[in-house]
Design a protein around this motif. Sequence first.
Motif, mmCIF file in Angstrom:
data_model
loop_
_atom_site.group_PDB
_atom_site.id
_atom_site.type_symbol
_atom_site.label_atom_id
_atom_site.label_comp_id
_atom_site.label_asym_id
_atom_site.label_seq_id
_atom_site.Cartn_x
_atom_site.Cartn_y
_atom_site.Cartn_z
ATOM 1 N N ALA A 80 -50.261 30.143 33.202
ATOM 2 C CA ALA A 80 -51.230 30.637 34.182
ATOM 3 C C ALA A 80 -51.175 32.152 34.281
ATOM 4 N N PHE A 81 -49.978 32.701 34.364
ATOM 5 C CA PHE A 81 -49.841 34.152 34.446
ATOM 6 C C PHE A 81 -50.420 34.832 33.209
ATOM 7 N N LEU A 82 -50.029 34.332 32.035
ATOM 8 C CA LEU A 82 -50.502 34.951 30.795
ATOM 9 C C LEU A 82 -52.021 34.864 30.676
ATOM 10 N N GLY A 83 -52.592 33.747 31.138
ATOM 11 C CA GLY A 83 -54.041 33.601 31.085
ATOM 12 C C GLY A 83 -54.750 34.648 31.921
ATOM 13 N N THR A 84 -54.248 34.905 33.138
ATOM 14 C CA THR A 84 -54.882 35.908 33.989
ATOM 15 C C THR A 84 -54.610 37.324 33.483
ATOM 16 N N TYR A 85 -53.418 37.554 32.899
ATOM 17 C CA TYR A 85 -53.151 38.867 32.296
ATOM 18 C C TYR A 85 -54.146 39.127 31.168
ATOM 19 N N MET A 86 -54.306 38.139 30.303
ATOM 20 C CA MET A 86 -55.174 38.292 29.140
ATOM 21 C C MET A 86 -56.620 38.562 29.567
ATOM 22 N N LEU A 87 -57.117 37.806 30.537
ATOM 23 C CA LEU A 87 -58.501 37.967 30.973
ATOM 24 C C LEU A 87 -58.735 39.322 31.633
ATOM 25 N N SER A 88 -57.841 39.719 32.531
ATOM 26 C CA SER A 88 -58.049 40.985 33.238
ATOM 27 C C SER A 88 -57.935 42.174 32.298
ATOM 28 N N ILE A 89 -56.960 42.144 31.400
ATOM 29 C CA ILE A 89 -56.810 43.241 30.434
ATOM 30 C C ILE A 89 -57.984 43.246 29.468
ATOM 31 N N GLY A 90 -58.436 42.059 29.064
ATOM 32 C CA GLY A 90 -59.586 41.976 28.164
ATOM 33 C C GLY A 90 -60.839 42.566 28.777
#
Length: 543
Positions: A433-443
């Motif tokens: 979950a954390f990695l998913g939100t990191y990836m989306l926000s940085i993307g």
Amino acid sequence: MVLASRSVPLSTPEGGTGPKDVAGLSVEESVIEVVDPSQNPSLTVFDRSDMQRLGKKQEYRRVFGPAATFGFISMYLCTWEYILVSIAGGLINGGFGGLVWEYIFTAFAFGSVVITMAEMTSMAPTSGGQYHWISEFSPPRYQKYLSYAAGWTSALGWLTGNASGYFILSTLVEALVEIYDPDWSFTRWQSTLVMIFFLITTIYFNTWGAKLLPGIEIVSVVFHMAGFVITIVPLWVLAPKNSASDVFGGIVNGGGWSNAGTSFFIGTITILFSNLGPDAAVHIAEEVRDASIVIPWAMVVSYFLNAALGFAMMITMLFTVGSLEDAIAASSPFQNSFTNTGSTGVNVALTLILALLIGAANITSLATTSREVWAFARDGGTPAHRWISKVKYNQNVPFNAVLTTSFLSLILCLIQLGSTVAFNIIISLNLIAFLGTYMLSIGCLLLKRFRNEPLPPARFSLGRFGLPVNLFAFCYSVVTLVFSCFPVSVPVDAGTANWGPAIWGGVLAIAAVSYAVQGRRDYKGPIVFVEGVRKEGVGLQTA
């Protein structure tokens, strides 16, 4: 005292009037207030400017200064403590030598994610964190759906992380008893009761005792540093040592993978878990004085300092844990190191220190999780959002959000009562979950930079390094997200499979149902508020 309340006409992506706030008033009536600094000295001019740009009402006293914010992040990270209790997966995929290089790689690679999030925090210091950044930085046609999914994913990620903290604490209590009686172990109901006891304790410090929270974070981080020294010294002095060639040897592929590279990347997931959560203070951003500069610097400094402490503790453990085979066979490898000191008293003392510090981390975990839930409810993202988003001003806490978070954590703890395997399946969502939100926000941020679109000003800015750092952080997040979906070893069965991706898919399915029933009507996305004040002339800067 409110000196003025300006009307800001808002429009939603679908057209029509803006959303209602938690009191039932329209955004135009209440969301933006200019606060008299003499009546609210906790607000700096930058805090007032940030809240005005974000279109949010200041609902908290800003009681966290630099030291308390640094302590808040450091105590959530608890890197050297979590290295001790969660290193088993890396022993299988990497061995001693592999863990060393996995740690060095992960510390610097994930550092790029931390620095990127620090810059986004400076641009938008709000308790919403990632789902807000996704809403503000993503293409307009996708912002509502992406940010809503990210809000659900983030909330569930923090919740499962919160529940896992109570579980780890219960295992440390069990380890204390087993020092004197190795044949004794908790039953599931005993373990669950211990988890519930510690949950209730953290509720107190986040509600009626909330005024003590900044001071608790400062005191806790002092003991966090002192505990590191107290733990590391007797291990080096008393325990027998492995040879340097054993510790710094080659990568061990003990997971049955076809090549050492796959084993290496799966091993880095263990390291990442121990360094996860430097964005904890983002979710108390509206309680931090001068948040747009204090939080980014606290994130970066606390992350790299804790990463260094974690590396030193890991090396110490690898030298003192005994053979690799014994370490892998142990239920708690750190207990091998503590036992190897040859002193029962030392073993008890070191385990007790570890338990107390992780207990303090659980207080921090409930605080940051409840603020994330509160922020998402404030934007209409949860069921019963008007009730959850109320703030108890005399205690300076989102009381209902704390109770909601605690109740949901209790439900997760009760799963352990029926099946430890089922509980572990649920909490496996945390990292994904954390990695998913990191990836989306940085993307989303990266896309704006590629398009040379304007970004909000940032007092903590990467400048010309922004694009390459963001690009590396995004690529690292994608690769790590993929490997976080792998099991520790092959072949797998129902008990050893990684159910995290399935749980994540289930969360997104629930979010889709929630959106259809409630979210489509109540949730507009934080960008709606930002767009309103943007029309008032709050400036942006070119990416």
